[in-house]
Design an enzyme around this catalytic site. Structure first.
Site, PDB file in Angstrom:
ATOM      1  N   TYR A  50       0.854  -1.195   0.000  1.00 38.94           N
ATOM      2  CA  TYR A  50       0.000   0.000   0.000  1.00 38.94           C
ATOM      3  C   TYR A  50       0.881   1.233   0.000  1.00 38.94           C
ATOM      4  CZ  TYR A  50      -4.932  -0.310  -0.329  1.00 38.94           C
ATOM      5  OH  TYR A  50      -6.174  -0.418  -0.843  1.00 38.94           O
ATOM      6  N   GLU A  52      -0.416   4.714  -0.730  1.00 38.03           N
ATOM      7  CA  GLU A  52      -1.208   5.930  -0.991  1.00 38.03           C
ATOM      8  C   GLU A  52      -0.347   7.157  -0.794  1.00 38.03           C
ATOM      9  OE1 GLU A  52      -4.697   5.754   1.435  1.00 38.03           O
ATOM     10  OE2 GLU A  52      -5.754   4.448   0.044  1.00 38.03           O
ATOM     11  N   ASP A 203      -4.932  13.444 -25.505  1.00 43.07           N
ATOM     12  CA  ASP A 203      -5.027  12.055 -25.057  1.00 43.07           C
ATOM     13  C   ASP A 203      -4.296  11.219 -26.109  1.00 43.07           C
ATOM     14  OD1 ASP A 203      -5.729   9.458 -24.570  1.00 43.07           O
ATOM     15  OD2 ASP A 203      -7.891   9.808 -24.423  1.00 43.07           O
ATOM     16  N   THR A 229      -2.341   5.989 -22.240  1.00 44.95           N
ATOM     17  CA  THR A 229      -2.202   4.627 -21.736  1.00 44.95           C
ATOM     18  C   THR A 229      -0.734   4.243 -21.926  1.00 44.95           C
ATOM     19  OG1 THR A 229      -2.681   3.707 -23.907  1.00 44.95           O
ATOM     20  CG2 THR A 229      -4.539   3.913 -22.401  1.00 44.95           C
ATOM     21  N   LYS A 232      -0.538   0.463 -25.277  1.00 43.19           N
ATOM     22  CA  LYS A 232      -0.846   0.370 -26.713  1.00 43.19           C
ATOM     23  C   LYS A 232       0.472   0.444 -27.501  1.00 43.19           C
ATOM     24  CE  LYS A 232      -5.507   1.904 -25.797  1.00 43.19           C
ATOM     25  NZ  LYS A 232      -6.550   2.938 -25.934  1.00 43.19           N
ATOM     26  N   ARG A 238      -0.596  -2.783 -18.866  1.00 44.54           N
ATOM     27  CA  ARG A 238      -1.906  -2.122 -18.881  1.00 44.54           C
ATOM     28  C   ARG A 238      -1.904  -1.030 -17.807  1.00 44.54           C
ATOM     29  NH1 ARG A 238      -6.041  -3.195 -21.673  1.00 44.54           N
ATOM     30  NH2 ARG A 238      -4.771  -4.770 -22.654  1.00 44.54           N
TER      31      ARG A 238
HETATM   32  C1  LIG Z   1      -7.585   3.260 -25.203  1.00 44.25           C
HETATM   33  C2  LIG Z   1      -7.948   4.683 -25.016  1.00 44.25           C
HETATM   34  C3  LIG Z   1      -8.375   5.169 -23.774  1.00 44.25           C
HETATM   35  C4  LIG Z   1      -8.731   4.283 -22.602  1.00 44.25           C
HETATM   36  O1  LIG Z   1      -7.807   3.464 -22.116  1.00 44.25           O
HETATM   37  P1  LIG Z   1      -8.223   2.294 -21.079  1.00 44.25           P
HETATM   38  O2  LIG Z   1      -6.908   1.882 -20.525  1.00 44.25           O
HETATM   39  O3  LIG Z   1      -8.928   1.253 -21.871  1.00 44.25           O
HETATM   40  O4  LIG Z   1      -9.106   2.906 -20.042  1.00 44.25           O
HETATM   41  C5  LIG Z   1      -8.603   6.524 -23.657  1.00 44.25           C
HETATM   42  N1  LIG Z   1      -8.430   7.357 -24.691  1.00 44.25           N
HETATM   43  C6  LIG Z   1      -8.042   6.921 -25.906  1.00 44.25           C
HETATM   44  C7  LIG Z   1      -7.872   7.901 -27.016  1.00 44.25           C
HETATM   45  C8  LIG Z   1      -7.807   5.563 -26.112  1.00 44.25           C
HETATM   46  O5  LIG Z   1      -7.455   5.127 -27.321  1.00 44.25           O
END
Ligand SMILES: *Cc1c(COP(=O)(O)O)cnc(C)c1O
Length: 420
Positions: A50, A52, A203, A229, A232, A238
């Site tokens: 933990y 936090e 994003d 993220t 990807k 993840r």
């Molecule tokens: C994949 C993605 C997310 C979300 O990611 P998660 O890990 O699935 O919550 C947010 N924004 C964009 C543009 C994405 O491609």
């Protein structure tokens, strides 16, 4: 490995998943394969802790070594995503968000009040659920207005974005998408944001790996906040992270914890640190260049085969299936039946439902990790054409499946994992 003895059901499912991965072609644009080093950090006892709070400011004791990991992750994230030391000095990183959706939630929580207006890409044109979809918290808590792509070019029309921004006066403008096969002009967005006095957030979930390797324009010099993220194109565990300018650091940190999350997943943060280290290597740059080349080759092959393709300048492309007389759902299914994994996807201006849209989204990050080059992409592209054009012909499907198996035999995944 005690898992096999203690819980054979779970062990078997993991074995089967590795087998499935090994014997199929992973072309879902948001997926990738992590290294064994990343897996090792993920499966470590750091999961027990933990922690936090933030390094040196924890609400629990015993965080000496967890702090080492999180500090390394923070420093590496900043280094990886700052082209110059000047940018780095003004940059802050939070590596605690559990996933992309949480990173966006925290960014909104830091920058907005409920009811505030936000301008983002519509889901139907490639935006994400967290960019104001009515079924998502974002669409229910904030007042989202949307821009889309131009019908003629299938690209974002910056004049239209400006028109909407001037009329709507949003507090925040969001760029960065899940199904957009073109480069994004961050400078143009920033100019519009400044003109209307809005924050600018990027994003970069899908393109973070490309950005890190310098094969996609860099949002850092323009955005107030960048969310991403890590699993990807970046090819890490993840999870997610937020990068922001120093003046927003406190707001962002407070929004992540205690704002929307509890204890951070330190095993995952350690794995993010490993991923960032990998992403600083020359071989990672080479990999990302090949991801883009492979996507171009795939698009070319599909077009030569008679398919209609939207894209590509990045790691993914969209296929318009309309003229083939097959829709997205059965197309996804028939490709899966031969071991090719893609996902059905709405196309811009799609008249069909999201459950069975007119398109497919196809990406090259995972296959490129596996060692596929342009020559193999051409073979894969031709297979996709053959299967989609003969989706009811058992003989074609059988031979396609055999060809997929042959292709996958050359590139084995995780050969050293004990339970594989
Ligand atoms: C994949 C993605 C997310 C979300 O990611 P998660 O890990 O699935 O919550 C947010 N924004 C964009 C543009 C994405 O491609």
């Amino acid at each position: 490995m005690h898992l096999l003895k203690f819980d054979p059901q779970i062990a078997k499912a993991i074995q089967n998943e590795i087998k499935r991965s090994n014997s199929g072609l992973e072309m879902i644009a948001s997926e990738n394969y992590v290294s064994e080093a990343v897996l090792e950090a993920l499966g470590s006892p750091l999961t027990n802790k933990y922690a936090e709070g933030y390094p040196s400011r924890r609400y629990y004791g015993g965080n000496e070594f967890v702090d080492v990991c999180e500090n390394l992750a923070i420093e590496r994230a900043k280094k990886l995503f700052s082209a110059t030391s000047i940018i780095r000095r003004g940059l802050h990183a939070n590596v605690q968000p559990h996933a992309g959706a949480q990173a966006n939630t925290a960014a909104y929580f830091a920058l907005l009040n409920p009811g505030d207006k936000v301008l983002a890409m519509s889901l139907a044109h490639g935006g994400h659920l967290t960019h104001g979809s009515p079924v998502n918290f974002s669409g229910q808590l904030y007042d989202f207005v949307h821009y889309g792509v131009s019908k003629k070019t299938m690209k974002i029309d910056m004049d239209e974005v400006r028109r909407i921004a001037l009329a709507e006066k949003p507090r925040l403008i969001v760029a960065g998408y899940t199904a957009y096969p073109w480069k994004i002009d961050f400078a143009a967005f920033k100019k519009i944001a400044d003109e209307v006095g809005a924050y600018f957030m990027v994003d970069m979930a899908h393109i973070a790996g490309l950005v890190a390797a310098g094969v996609h324009p860099d949002p850092m010099p323009f955005a107030d906040v960048v969310t991403s993220t890590t699993h990807k194109t970046l090819r890490g565990p993840r999870g997610a992270m937020i990068l922001c300018k120093k003046n927003l650091a406190e707001k962002i940190d407070k929004a992540v914890f205690p704002g929307i999350q509890g204890g951070p997943m330190e095993h995952c943060i350690a794995a993010k640190a490993v991923c960032f280290k990998e992403a600083m290597s020359a071989s990672f740059v080479k990999y990302q260049k090949l991801v883009v080349k492979n996507a171009k080759k795939l698009a070319e092959t599909l077009v030569l085969g008679g398919l209609e393709v939207i894209g590509t300048e990045n790691h993914l492309l969209l296929v318009d299936l309309t003229k083939l007389g097959i829709s997205g759902k059965p197309a996804e299914k028939v490709l899966e039946s031969v071991g090719i994994y893609v996902n059905k996807n709405m196309l811009p201006f799609d008249t069909r439902s999201p459950f069975d849209p007119s398109g497919l989204r196809i990406g090259t990050p995972a296959l490129t990790t596996r060692g596929f080059k342009e020559k193999e992409m051409e073979i894969v592209g031709n297979l996709i054409v053959k299967v989609l054009k003969n989706s009811r012909d058992e003989k074609t499907l059988k031979s396609a499946k055999k060809e997929v198996e042959k292709l996958t035999k050359t590139y084995s995944l995780y050969p050293k994992l004990e339970y594989a």
